[in-house]
Design a protein around this motif. Structure first.
Motif, PDB file in Angstrom:
ATOM      1  N   PHE A   1       0.792  -1.215   0.000  1.00  0.00           N
ATOM      2  CA  PHE A   1       0.000   0.000   0.000  1.00  0.00           C
ATOM      3  C   PHE A   1       0.835   1.281   0.000  1.00  0.00           C
ATOM      4  O   PHE A   1       0.306   2.352  -0.299  1.00  0.00           O
ATOM      5  CB  PHE A   1      -0.940   0.025   1.200  1.00  0.00           C
ATOM      6  CG  PHE A   1      -1.890  -1.125   1.212  1.00  0.00           C
ATOM      7  CD1 PHE A   1      -2.857  -1.245   0.240  1.00  0.00           C
ATOM      8  CD2 PHE A   1      -1.800  -2.102   2.189  1.00  0.00           C
ATOM      9  CE1 PHE A   1      -3.739  -2.315   0.242  1.00  0.00           C
ATOM     10  CE2 PHE A   1      -2.676  -3.170   2.185  1.00  0.00           C
ATOM     11  CZ  PHE A   1      -3.646  -3.277   1.214  1.00  0.00           C
ATOM     12  N   GLY A   2       2.094   1.194   0.365  1.00  0.00           N
ATOM     13  CA  GLY A   2       2.867   2.423   0.390  1.00  0.00           C
ATOM     14  C   GLY A   2       4.305   2.206   0.784  1.00  0.00           C
ATOM     15  O   GLY A   2       4.738   1.088   1.078  1.00  0.00           O
ATOM     16  N   GLU A   3       5.045   3.321   0.785  1.00  0.00           N
ATOM     17  CA  GLU A   3       6.451   3.317   1.171  1.00  0.00           C
ATOM     18  C   GLU A   3       6.584   3.975   2.537  1.00  0.00           C
ATOM     19  O   GLU A   3       5.995   5.031   2.782  1.00  0.00           O
ATOM     20  CB  GLU A   3       7.270   4.078   0.134  1.00  0.00           C
ATOM     21  CG  GLU A   3       8.765   3.948   0.322  1.00  0.00           C
ATOM     22  CD  GLU A   3       9.538   4.617  -0.806  1.00  0.00           C
ATOM     23  OE1 GLU A   3       9.598   5.862  -0.789  1.00  0.00           O
ATOM     24  OE2 GLU A   3      10.050   3.912  -1.692  1.00  0.00           O
ATOM     25  N   VAL A   4       7.338   3.337   3.423  1.00  0.00           N
ATOM     26  CA  VAL A   4       7.461   3.815   4.801  1.00  0.00           C
ATOM     27  C   VAL A   4       8.782   4.554   4.966  1.00  0.00           C
ATOM     28  O   VAL A   4       9.841   4.075   4.522  1.00  0.00           O
ATOM     29  CB  VAL A   4       7.380   2.646   5.802  1.00  0.00           C
ATOM     30  CG1 VAL A   4       7.384   3.174   7.239  1.00  0.00           C
ATOM     31  CG2 VAL A   4       6.130   1.814   5.555  1.00  0.00           C
ATOM     32  N   HIS A   5       8.716   5.726   5.610  1.00  0.00           N
ATOM     33  CA  HIS A   5       9.900   6.561   5.834  1.00  0.00           C
ATOM     34  C   HIS A   5      10.060   6.827   7.328  1.00  0.00           C
ATOM     35  O   HIS A   5       9.067   7.027   8.043  1.00  0.00           O
ATOM     36  CB  HIS A   5       9.766   7.904   5.109  1.00  0.00           C
ATOM     37  CG  HIS A   5       9.740   7.787   3.623  1.00  0.00           C
ATOM     38  ND1 HIS A   5      10.827   8.047   2.829  1.00  0.00           N
ATOM     39  CD2 HIS A   5       8.733   7.431   2.780  1.00  0.00           C
ATOM     40  CE1 HIS A   5      10.509   7.878   1.564  1.00  0.00           C
ATOM     41  NE2 HIS A   5       9.247   7.497   1.507  1.00  0.00           N
ATOM     42  N   LEU A   6      11.303   6.833   7.776  1.00  0.00           N
ATOM     43  CA  LEU A   6      11.608   7.336   9.112  1.00  0.00           C
ATOM     44  C   LEU A   6      11.581   8.858   9.037  1.00  0.00           C
ATOM     45  O   LEU A   6      12.148   9.457   8.121  1.00  0.00           O
ATOM     46  CB  LEU A   6      12.987   6.860   9.559  1.00  0.00           C
ATOM     47  CG  LEU A   6      13.462   7.315  10.940  1.00  0.00           C
ATOM     48  CD1 LEU A   6      12.586   6.729  12.037  1.00  0.00           C
ATOM     49  CD2 LEU A   6      14.923   6.923  11.148  1.00  0.00           C
TER      50      LEU A   6
ATOM     51  N   PRO B   1       1.211   5.828  -5.662  1.00  0.00           N
ATOM     52  CA  PRO B   1       0.432   6.702  -6.557  1.00  0.00           C
ATOM     53  C   PRO B   1      -0.842   6.060  -7.088  1.00  0.00           C
ATOM     54  O   PRO B   1      -1.883   6.715  -7.181  1.00  0.00           O
ATOM     55  CB  PRO B   1       1.425   7.003  -7.685  1.00  0.00           C
ATOM     56  CG  PRO B   1       2.773   6.883  -7.042  1.00  0.00           C
ATOM     57  CD  PRO B   1       2.637   5.772  -6.041  1.00  0.00           C
ATOM     58  N   HIS B   2      -0.782   4.774  -7.463  1.00  0.00           N
ATOM     59  CA  HIS B   2      -1.986   4.151  -8.027  1.00  0.00           C
ATOM     60  C   HIS B   2      -3.070   3.993  -6.967  1.00  0.00           C
ATOM     61  O   HIS B   2      -4.262   3.962  -7.284  1.00  0.00           O
ATOM     62  CB  HIS B   2      -1.647   2.805  -8.676  1.00  0.00           C
ATOM     63  CG  HIS B   2      -1.164   1.762  -7.715  1.00  0.00           C
ATOM     64  ND1 HIS B   2       0.166   1.597  -7.404  1.00  0.00           N
ATOM     65  CD2 HIS B   2      -1.829   0.836  -6.996  1.00  0.00           C
ATOM     66  CE1 HIS B   2       0.307   0.604  -6.539  1.00  0.00           C
ATOM     67  NE2 HIS B   2      -0.893   0.123  -6.275  1.00  0.00           N
ATOM     68  N   ILE B   3      -2.670   3.908  -5.688  1.00  0.00           N
ATOM     69  CA  ILE B   3      -3.660   3.848  -4.625  1.00  0.00           C
ATOM     70  C   ILE B   3      -4.200   5.238  -4.337  1.00  0.00           C
ATOM     71  O   ILE B   3      -5.402   5.441  -4.140  1.00  0.00           O
ATOM     72  CB  ILE B   3      -3.042   3.216  -3.361  1.00  0.00           C
ATOM     73  CG1 ILE B   3      -2.676   1.760  -3.645  1.00  0.00           C
ATOM     74  CG2 ILE B   3      -3.989   3.315  -2.179  1.00  0.00           C
ATOM     75  CD1 ILE B   3      -2.023   1.052  -2.484  1.00  0.00           C
ATOM     76  N   ALA B   4      -3.303   6.235  -4.315  1.00  0.00           N
ATOM     77  CA  ALA B   4      -3.740   7.612  -4.082  1.00  0.00           C
ATOM     78  C   ALA B   4      -4.710   8.082  -5.163  1.00  0.00           C
ATOM     79  O   ALA B   4      -5.555   8.953  -4.913  1.00  0.00           O
ATOM     80  CB  ALA B   4      -2.526   8.538  -4.035  1.00  0.00           C
ATOM     81  N   ALA B   5      -4.607   7.498  -6.363  1.00  0.00           N
ATOM     82  CA  ALA B   5      -5.495   7.895  -7.457  1.00  0.00           C
ATOM     83  C   ALA B   5      -6.891   7.307  -7.325  1.00  0.00           C
ATOM     84  O   ALA B   5      -7.814   7.736  -8.019  1.00  0.00           O
ATOM     85  CB  ALA B   5      -4.883   7.475  -8.797  1.00  0.00           C
ATOM     86  N   ASP B   6      -7.058   6.326  -6.446  1.00  0.00           N
ATOM     87  CA  ASP B   6      -8.374   5.709  -6.247  1.00  0.00           C
ATOM     88  C   ASP B   6      -9.132   6.529  -5.209  1.00  0.00           C
ATOM     89  O   ASP B   6      -8.992   6.339  -4.002  1.00  0.00           O
ATOM     90  CB  ASP B   6      -8.199   4.260  -5.792  1.00  0.00           C
ATOM     91  CG  ASP B   6      -9.512   3.499  -5.780  1.00  0.00           C
ATOM     92  OD1 ASP B   6     -10.544   4.082  -5.400  1.00  0.00           O
ATOM     93  OD2 ASP B   6      -9.497   2.320  -6.140  1.00  0.00           O
ATOM     94  N   GLU B   7      -9.931   7.472  -5.680  1.00  0.00           N
ATOM     95  CA  GLU B   7     -10.592   8.416  -4.775  1.00  0.00           C
ATOM     96  C   GLU B   7     -11.538   7.704  -3.816  1.00  0.00           C
ATOM     97  O   GLU B   7     -11.637   8.073  -2.631  1.00  0.00           O
ATOM     98  CB  GLU B   7     -11.352   9.467  -5.589  1.00  0.00           C
ATOM     99  CG  GLU B   7     -10.439  10.353  -6.433  1.00  0.00           C
ATOM    100  CD  GLU B   7     -11.225  11.387  -7.216  1.00  0.00           C
ATOM    101  OE1 GLU B   7     -12.474  11.409  -7.071  1.00  0.00           O
ATOM    102  OE2 GLU B   7     -10.603  12.173  -7.951  1.00  0.00           O
TER     103      GLU B   7
END
Length: 416
Positions: free
Chosen positions: A21-26, A42-48
């Protein structure tokens, strides 16, 4: 050197992982405490529709708090880069720990079972379903487990996401009803809990490896491989891995059967609306902390005494069998040697009695009254039994009995 990237009020330090679902950052929050920021792909963020559903669920998810949960402390789900912020846990995933160090044994496995059961009980009590509990979503820090990504798979489950390539769950840890397209409720998390514990205890996937469809077929139609799971844990895992979700225990029942007090959820008031309509930062309520390389995690405050766990009960049962069995053997050998070799008989009883006194000392140190009573009773009982056998049976009959006992023990050893 370029300045660290800012995402909202968070100063991004370095990527620490990525998932479906995403990339994790410290990252650092505005007060300098470390947090984990998960930026949606991005493809998940595009799914409104999916992001809107996640936004509705996130406030409920933020109310899930517990010592074994990396809780959500902030979220910003509008704009080009939607993200979630969670408490940062400095540790390795269970999948990495087992791959590098081998299966968990003894107290490490007990702590994992207890911690995950407590976490699930709190998550379900808040009305959230994890739906993607697996070794990769369990972090271990100083031997304590922490559940991450709870509720995200459930909130983001949509047809467009599945079509775009996001894997909602992992075959081998997904419950049969989920693989068959039915609704995933709390019982599905209990199935995943058991599959995760089976992997931790054996180092093997409970439904084997291979292509995802093959693993999914085995989950629905085959029994799990629980060979190597400790005796105290295996019956509970078998009950959790049944195909009928109604027949599985609840997370609260897991805690009860493990001898863990069912945790009570701490109410967290919903945040007030931000004056500018943006995300509300409530990091002062989260269990975050400033971290520097090499810093050890602070010790947790002591908890209330727990009820006896299956592991402790198993140890106590093995100890009782050993004391009684060795006492009977010492009495029989002493009685058989009393006529031809009285010195040997006295040595056998004396050695056993001394061992029982030492073990009773350990019992006193552990404040275990039952252990002290058992040891003393076994010591005096061995002496009494030896005298009784000497009076009732001839030395030849006792020697034949000793030979029979030795033969049975050897046969059992080979059978095991």
């Amino acid at each position: 050197m370029s300045a660290p990237e800012l995402l909202g009020p968070y100063r991004m330090l370095s990527p620490i992982g990525a998932g479906g679902f995403g990339e994790v950052h410290l990252a650092l929050d505005p007060e300098g405490r470390t947090v984990a920021v998960k930026v949606l792909h991005p493809h998940i963020a595009a799914d409104e529709a999916a992001v809107a559903r996640l936004a509705r669920e996130v406030e409920t998810m933020r109310r899930v708090r517990g010592p074994h949960i990396a809780e959500i402390v902030d979220a910003a789900l509008s704009g080009d880069r939607p993200y979630l912020v969670t408490r940062y846990v400095q540790g390795r995933s269970l999948a990495v720990v087992v791959a590098q160090d081998g299966p968990l044994r003894g107290d490490a496995l007990v702590r994992l079972a207890h911690g995950l059961a407590e976490a699930l009980a709190l998550i379900h009590d808040a009305g959230v379903v994890h739906r993607d509990l697996k070794p990769a979503n369990v972090l271990l820090a100083d031997g304590e487990p922490y559940v991450i990504d709870f509720g995200i798979a459930h909130a983001l489950d949509s047809a467009s996401l599945t079509a775009s390539g996001a894997v909602v769950g992992t075959p081998g840890y997904l419950a049969p009803e989920v693989l068959e397209g039915r609704e995933a409720g709390p019982a599905a998390d209990v199935f995943s809990w058991a599959a995760t514990l089976a992997y931790a205890a054996t180092g093997r996937q409970p439904y084997g490896t291979g292509p995802a469809p093959a693993v999914a077929y085995r989950v629905v139609h085959h029994e799990p491989d629980l060979d190597g799971v400790p005796e105290w844990l295996r019956p509970l895992l078998a009950d959790c891995l049944v195909t009928d979700p109604e027949a599985r225990p609840t997370a609260a029942e897991l805690c009860t059967r493990l001898g863990v007090a069912v945790p009570e959820r701490t109410e967290v008031l919903p945040p007030a609306a931000h004056p500018n309509g943006g995300p509300v930062n409530r990091l002062h309520e989260a269990e975050t902390r400033e971290w520097r390389p090499g810093m050890r995690r602070p010790r947790k405050p002591s908890r209330k005494p727990r009820a006896e766990s299956p592991w402790a009960e198993h140890q106590r049962r093995v100890h009782r069998r050993w004391v009684i069995g060795s006492g009977f053997a010492a009495a029989l050998l002493s009685a058989a040697a009393s006529d031809p070799l009285p010195e040997v008989a006295i040595l056998l009883l004396g050695t056993y009695g001394l061992a029982m006194l030492i073990d009773a000392g350990f019992g006193l140190a552990a404040k275990s009254r039952s252990r002290v009573v058992l040891d003393l009773a076994a010591g005096f009982g061995a002496i009494g039994l030896s005298l009784l056998l000497t009076a009732l049976f001839s030395p030849l009959a006792l020697l034949l009995a000793v030979g029979t006992v030795v033969l049975v023990v050897v046969l059992f050893a080979f059978a095991g």
